[in-house]
Design a protein around this motif. Structure first.
Motif, PDB file in Angstrom:
ATOM      1  N   ARG A 174      49.058  40.319-122.896  1.00 13.92           N
ATOM      2  CA  ARG A 174      49.161  38.964-123.451  1.00 13.92           C
ATOM      3  C   ARG A 174      50.593  38.489-123.261  1.00 13.92           C
ATOM      4  N   LYS A 358      46.474  34.273-125.166  1.00 11.64           N
ATOM      5  CA  LYS A 358      45.993  34.271-126.547  1.00 11.64           C
ATOM      6  C   LYS A 358      45.271  35.558-126.957  1.00 11.64           C
ATOM      7  N   ARG A 359      44.504  36.149-126.068  1.00 11.40           N
ATOM      8  CA  ARG A 359      43.625  37.252-126.472  1.00 11.40           C
ATOM      9  C   ARG A 359      44.430  38.483-126.858  1.00 11.40           C
TER      10      ARG A 359
END
Length: 375
Positions: A174, A358-359
């Motif tokens: 990320r 984001k993940r």
């Protein structure tokens, strides 16, 4: 998510990174932070033992002793681990824990999950050590029930190395981007063409290839700016400084050391070109950041660069390890400002679609453990 702390123990063998100077350290910390908040995470920290300070990427008596003691220490730690429990480790410690992994898998029947964040067998001190490292990596990873690669490029490299293809999952890092800075356009003071490298100054980054390429272009008004930690590999740094002196590049290569995020953003804005010379990059976080800031880029045609760079679309891929090839592509961008602007604009759009912003990678890892029925 249900509270799993009382039902699942997970073991991590390795030191918890305190100083996130590398993309790999940031990656593992995010995974471990998530696991620590949802499981009973037990860290078996090798830095408890003083002999872990000995380097193990060379063959000498001290290195061999360190590897033996490291494996012995780790095998003893197996007393704390039950049959079929999950042990997480990173391939960075492949030399220290090879025999531990064999013991854990064959004798204790533990479930080994191994993360791979970079490829090192292109950049050791000799061809023999590179071949030996390939063998060690292949044996280690084939003990795992699951290998987590940080890119498809890393996965492909390891499958070509002989690691069984049915045990791979890919979790991209990320990206926590440096802040945007409000700066005017680059000042063309004295017409200098600024080339930027960002990363840890160690052999697998292959900075020597980039410096040799600059040597081929030293009659041009170019300047290479190297941003990143440069005190962890003194022998390699001495070699780079000798190379710079031999090529007469003292005024064309500048080491800036490690910078804070805002300062790094300034360099992403100021530079004309970003170069990632390593063929061992697992993902290339700095390369992705450069694209995010709209920089044209050049990377090696092996490793993660080929996954982020579309040759002739947002940058160029040079023949890995070949400084003449790299110099040619630097020159092509030097002489064509409109091409650089096109590459930068395209790269910024590409990275928005390719990168994970984001993940949470810890949550992704948890889902994978469930997918493989390891919990």
């Amino acid at each position: 998510m249900p509270d799993l702390k009382n039902r699942n123990r997970l073991f991590y063998i390795g030191s918890r990174p305190n100083d996130e100077t590398t993309g790999g350290a940031k990656y593992m910390n995010e995974v471990l932070d998530y696991l620590d908040s949802h499981f009973s995470l037990i860290i078996l920290n090798p830095e408890e033992e003083r002999f872990f300070k000995e380097r193990v990427n060379i063959l000498n008596l001290g290195s061999i002793k360190a590897q033996f003691l490291s494996n012995l220490w780790a095998i003893r730690k197996l007393k704390e681990i039950g049959k079929s429990e999950i042990i997480i480790m990173n391939s960075y410690l492949r030399h220290r824990f090879l025999f531990f992994a064999l013991w854990a898998r064959s004798i204790k029947k533990c479930q080994l999950v191994i993360f791979v964040n970079a490829i090192y067998h292109y950049s050791l001190r000799s061809g023999f050590l590179n071949r030996l490292d390939k063998i060690i990596t292949r044996i280690l990873l084939n003990q795992a029930v699951l290998v987590i690669a940080n890119s498809n490029a890393t996965k492909e490299e390891l499958i070509n190395l002989g690691v069984k293809p049915d045990k791979f999952e890919v979790i991209y890092p990320r990206l926590d981007m440096p802040p945007e800075v409000d700066l005017p356009g680059k000042e063309k003071e004295n017409g200098i063409f600024d080339i930027l490298f960002v990363g840890y100054c160690e052999p697998f980054k292959e900075l020597h290839v980039l410096i040799r390429a600059i040597g081929r272009l030293k009659d041009l008004p170019v300047c290479l700016h190297i941003v990143g930690e440069n005190k962890g590999e003194p022998e390699y740094m001495d070699m780079l400084r000798d190379l710079i002196a031999d090529l007469g590049l003292e005024d064309k290569v500048i080491f800036h050391g490690r910078l804070e995020k805002a300062e790094l953003s300034t360099w992403f804005k100021r530079a004309d070109l970003f170069v990632s010379p390593s063929r061992g990059e697992g993902y290339g976080r700095a390369l992705a950041e450069a694209m995010y800031f709209g920089l044209p880029v050049i990377g090696a045609d092996k490793g993660a660069s080929k996954e982020l760079i579309e040759h002739g679309i947002n940058g160029f891929l040079f023949e890995s390890g070949n400084d003449e090839s790299l110099a040619t592509f630097i020159f092509n961008q030097y002489k064509d400002e409109s091409l650089r602007q096109q590459f930068g604009k395209t790269g910024k759009e590409l990275i928005k679609n390719k990168a994970n912003f984001k993940r949470n990678i810890g949550k992704q890892f948890f889902n994978i453990l469930q997918k493989y029925s390891l919990l």
